[in-house]
Write an enzyme that holds these catalytic residues in place. Structure first.
Site, PDB file in Angstrom:
ATOM      1  NE  ARG A  91      25.161 -65.543 -14.001  1.00  0.00           N
ATOM      2  CZ  ARG A  91      24.222 -65.439 -13.077  1.00  0.00           C
ATOM      3  NH1 ARG A  91      23.921 -66.489 -12.317  1.00  0.00           N
ATOM      4  NH2 ARG A  91      23.572 -64.298 -12.893  1.00  0.00           N
ATOM      5  NE  ARG A  99      25.581 -59.148 -24.275  1.00  0.00           N
ATOM      6  CZ  ARG A  99      24.803 -58.094 -24.243  1.00  0.00           C
ATOM      7  NH1 ARG A  99      25.338 -56.892 -24.320  1.00  0.00           N
ATOM      8  NH2 ARG A  99      23.504 -58.217 -24.130  1.00  0.00           N
ATOM      9  CG  ASN A 131      26.255 -62.681 -23.319  1.00  0.00           C
ATOM     10  OD1 ASN A 131      25.917 -62.405 -24.459  1.00  0.00           O
ATOM     11  ND2 ASN A 131      25.423 -62.626 -22.286  1.00  0.00           N
ATOM     12  NE  ARG A 162      16.424 -56.075 -25.028  1.00  0.00           N
ATOM     13  CZ  ARG A 162      17.550 -56.685 -24.679  1.00  0.00           C
ATOM     14  NH1 ARG A 162      18.674 -56.406 -25.308  1.00  0.00           N
ATOM     15  NH2 ARG A 162      17.567 -57.581 -23.713  1.00  0.00           N
ATOM     16  CG  HIS A 186      23.738 -59.120 -28.709  1.00  0.00           C
ATOM     17  ND1 HIS A 186      22.584 -58.405 -28.533  1.00  0.00           N
ATOM     18  CD2 HIS A 186      23.767 -60.027 -27.692  1.00  0.00           C
ATOM     19  CE1 HIS A 186      21.938 -58.850 -27.471  1.00  0.00           C
ATOM     20  NE2 HIS A 186      22.644 -59.829 -26.939  1.00  0.00           N
ATOM     21  CB  THR A 241      18.546 -60.897 -19.696  1.00  0.00           C
ATOM     22  OG1 THR A 241      19.669 -61.318 -20.479  1.00  0.00           O
ATOM     23  CG2 THR A 241      18.802 -59.501 -19.166  1.00  0.00           C
TER      24      THR A 241
END
Length: 325
Positions: A91, A99, A131, A162, A186, A241
């Site tokens: 993370r 990312r 990610n 989005r 992305h 998220t």
């Protein structure tokens, strides 16, 4: 009770979710609540966590059509999965949420996980959510020696949704009535394809002058920034998220398991398209069917959009080349 002679129980799609963190658990929830499958394996190296999440779902299974939810710590229960969704990874820190900064740690995790999964489920379709999704998909393809049509990422499917959402707000329309795609990475170099946006069959570029470029008196270009920073703005407060990502993933899995298929901006190796001479994983509109990605569609991009897509590919190529595979 004994079944009648010759009776064979129908096989539901078996879906294994690798990683029982916020994203993995949310994906499990969407798969079950949307009744996409009746057989989910929750896999995490922390077996007690996987067991607790699976048990939590089992307690409410009567509300989801009595699915089978199995916890797993070593991968053994994931054998012969139809779809394997990889969410495991490092993370980002609170100071740096990029990312790309966590990719090297995540690759080391994937080096351990992917070979086991491929051995257990060699015919599965692999969806990479870890990610940075594009670069990690390249890593999984290389580590697992998986064909690009059976190993891909949800990529810019969420960015595209989005994009449609922000445009729809301007017109006070449901997002489902807007057609449009975001392609490329992305991430920060994603490319909203304004030239292909349409509403009710009418190209937006035919109606709005200098759409998201030039003088842009209506400031459509602000949507570009909203698309790119949409996830970061959520993570800044929540710390992560998960719900939109989970819905996006469930939508792709439904296309895989539902039989009808779907065109979505997902990411895989796009070598040979738009002049890309090397393997680079990025998102383009693809037809996702029961066998994975069957077709890739090349949008008629403007010169500006082509330049941005190439820049996005260069960013991803640099990241891919830095991986220690």
């Amino acid at each position: 009770m004994k079944p009648l002679e010759g009776f064979e129980k129908p096989r539901f799609p078996k879906i294994s979710v690798v990683g029982a963190g916020q994203v993995g658990t949310a994906i499990c929830a969407m798969l079950l609540v949307r009744n996409i499958t009746k057989y989910v394996v929750v896999l995490d190296v922390n077996y007690e966590l996987a067991k607790a999440e699976a048990l939590d779902f089992q307690h409410g299974s009567v509300f989801m059509g009595d699915p089978r939810i199995v916890p797993c710590g070593d991968g053994s229960h994931a054998i012969d999965s139809d779809v394997i969704i990889i969410t495991a990874g490092a993370r980002p820190s609170d100071k740096d949420r990029s990312r790309l900064t966590v990719m090297h740690k995540t690759v080391e995790i994937l080096k351990d996980v992917v070979p086991k999964m491929v051995k257990l489920s060699p015919k599965a379709i692999y969806i990479v959510v870890s990610n940075p999704a594009d670069v990690m998909t390249y890593a999984v393809q290389q580590i697992g020696k998986l064909p690009k049509h059976r190993c891909f990422t949800t990529g810019c499917h969420l960015d595209s949704v989005r994009f449609r959402n922000f445009i729809a707000r301007r017109f006070q329309l449901p997002p489902s009535q807007v057609e449009g795609y975001v392609i490329g990475e992305h991430g920060s170099s994603a490319v909203p394809v304004w030239s292909s946006v349409s509403i009710g069959g009418i190209r937006l570029s035919h109606v709005v002058k200098d759409l998201a470029c030039g003088d842009d008196p209506e400031n459509w270009s602000e949507i570009n920034e909203q698309v790119i920073t949409g996830g970061l703005s959520v993570a800044k407060t929540k710390g992560y998220t998960n719900w939109a990502v989970a819905l996006t993933c469930a939508d792709i899995v439904q296309a895989l398991c539902g039989g009808k298929g779907k065109i979505a901006s997902v990411g895989t190796d796009m070598k040979g398209l738009y002049g890309f001479k090397e393997s680079v994983v990025l998102s383009l509109p693809c037809l996702v069917t029961s066998g994975g990605i069957s077709h890739v569609f090349q949008l008629p991009l403007t010169d500006v959009e082509k330049g941005k897509l190439q820049a996005s590919a260069d960013t991803l190529m640099e990241a891919q080349c830095s991986l220690k595979l």
